[in-house]
Write a protein that holds these residues in place. Structure first.
Motif, mmCIF file in Angstrom:
data_model
loop_
_atom_site.group_PDB
_atom_site.id
_atom_site.type_symbol
_atom_site.label_atom_id
_atom_site.label_comp_id
_atom_site.label_asym_id
_atom_site.label_seq_id
_atom_site.Cartn_x
_atom_site.Cartn_y
_atom_site.Cartn_z
ATOM 1 N N ALA A 64 0.854 -1.189 0.000
ATOM 2 C CA ALA A 64 0.000 0.000 0.000
ATOM 3 C C ALA A 64 0.889 1.236 0.000
ATOM 4 C CB ALA A 64 -0.907 0.006 1.232
ATOM 5 N N THR A 96 -4.369 0.497 -1.355
ATOM 6 C CA THR A 96 -3.895 -0.827 -0.955
ATOM 7 C C THR A 96 -3.989 -1.695 -2.196
ATOM 8 O OG1 THR A 96 -4.708 -0.526 1.304
ATOM 9 C CG2 THR A 96 -4.252 -2.789 0.599
ATOM 10 N N TRP A 100 -3.577 -7.360 -1.293
ATOM 11 C CA TRP A 100 -3.394 -7.139 0.141
ATOM 12 C C TRP A 100 -4.635 -6.560 0.814
ATOM 13 C CZ3 TRP A 100 0.335 -9.730 2.109
ATOM 14 C CH2 TRP A 100 1.465 -10.015 1.346
ATOM 15 N N ARG A 101 -5.700 -6.351 0.077
ATOM 16 C CA ARG A 101 -6.927 -5.808 0.671
ATOM 17 C C ARG A 101 -7.540 -6.816 1.623
ATOM 18 N NH1 ARG A 101 -8.839 -3.043 -4.963
ATOM 19 N NH2 ARG A 101 -7.231 -1.428 -4.885
ATOM 20 N N ILE A 105 -4.280 -3.412 6.422
ATOM 21 C CA ILE A 105 -3.074 -2.629 6.149
ATOM 22 C C ILE A 105 -3.350 -1.130 6.204
ATOM 23 C CG2 ILE A 105 -1.390 -2.076 4.327
ATOM 24 C CD1 ILE A 105 -1.508 -5.117 3.651
ATOM 25 N N TYR A 106 -4.470 -0.696 5.649
ATOM 26 C CA TYR A 106 -4.766 0.737 5.570
ATOM 27 C C TYR A 106 -4.765 1.425 6.942
ATOM 28 C CZ TYR A 106 -7.325 4.995 4.212
ATOM 29 O OH TYR A 106 -7.717 6.290 4.007
#
Length: 187
Positions: A64, A96, A100-101, A105-106
């Motif tokens: 991201a 992102t 990797w969604r 992570i965000y």
């Protein structure tokens, strides 16, 4: 477009660690141009303006990214440009990568930026209507969703506050837009 904020006096919620997650400042123009599918000239212009790029990694692979500006913000689609007051930053153009969604992570990237941008006292960020994943990620990171932009003829023309808090009222000065309404909301 809804706007959210986090101030140094606000709680920063604890998020469970992701074992291989890391965040770092980057000036890798080629990598970000490739990840963002945009012209290197756009990336160069952002760096020349003093904006900073943060990259998040999982297993040492880019996962991201997001940008920080502390001088001048803009929302191009709505023809809105604003000078940021001292110790304020505007966070923009986050993504992102699809693989990797859904891994959280965000919100961790947002918190890493808050921790690394020590000279900033107030952080501002927006999300497009219908982007509930962004809204959830911001909230998990500790941001308060405080107002919405009023759009007239494809231009930001005012703010609708979701609350009468100091945070919400400050948005008018930051985005240099008048408050046109306050709505009661369960946000």
């Amino acid at each position: 477009m809804a706007l959210a904020t986090w101030w140094r006096t606000d709680l920063l919620p604890a998020l469970a660690p992701l074992p291989t997650f890391s965040v770092q400042l980057s000036d890798d123009r080629e990598l970000i141009a490739r990840l963002a599918h945009c012209s290197p000239r756009i990336i160069d212009a952002r760096f020349e303006a003093g904006d900073r790029l943060y990259l998040a990694f999982m297993d040492e692979k880019p996962a991201a990214y997001g940008w920080v500006t502390t001088h001048k913000g803009y929302i191009t689609d709505l023809r809105l440009t604003f000078a940021l007051p001292a110790h304020n930053s505007y966070l923009y153009d986050f993504l992102t990568l699809p693989e990797w969604r859904g891994h959280g992570i965000y919100p961790r990237l947002l918190q890493a930026i808050i921790r690394q941008e020590e000279s900033c006292e107030r952080f501002w960020i927006g999300y497009r209507p219908g982007n509930e994943a962004s809204a959830r990620g911001m909230s998990k990171a500790g941001f308060q969703i405080i107002c919405d932009l009023v759009v007239t003829q494809s231009r930001a023309s005012g703010l609708i506050l979701f609350e009468q808090s100091e945070h919400a009222l400050a948005s008018s000065g930051v985005f240099q837009l008048p408050i046109v309404a306050t709505e009661s909301s369960s946000r």
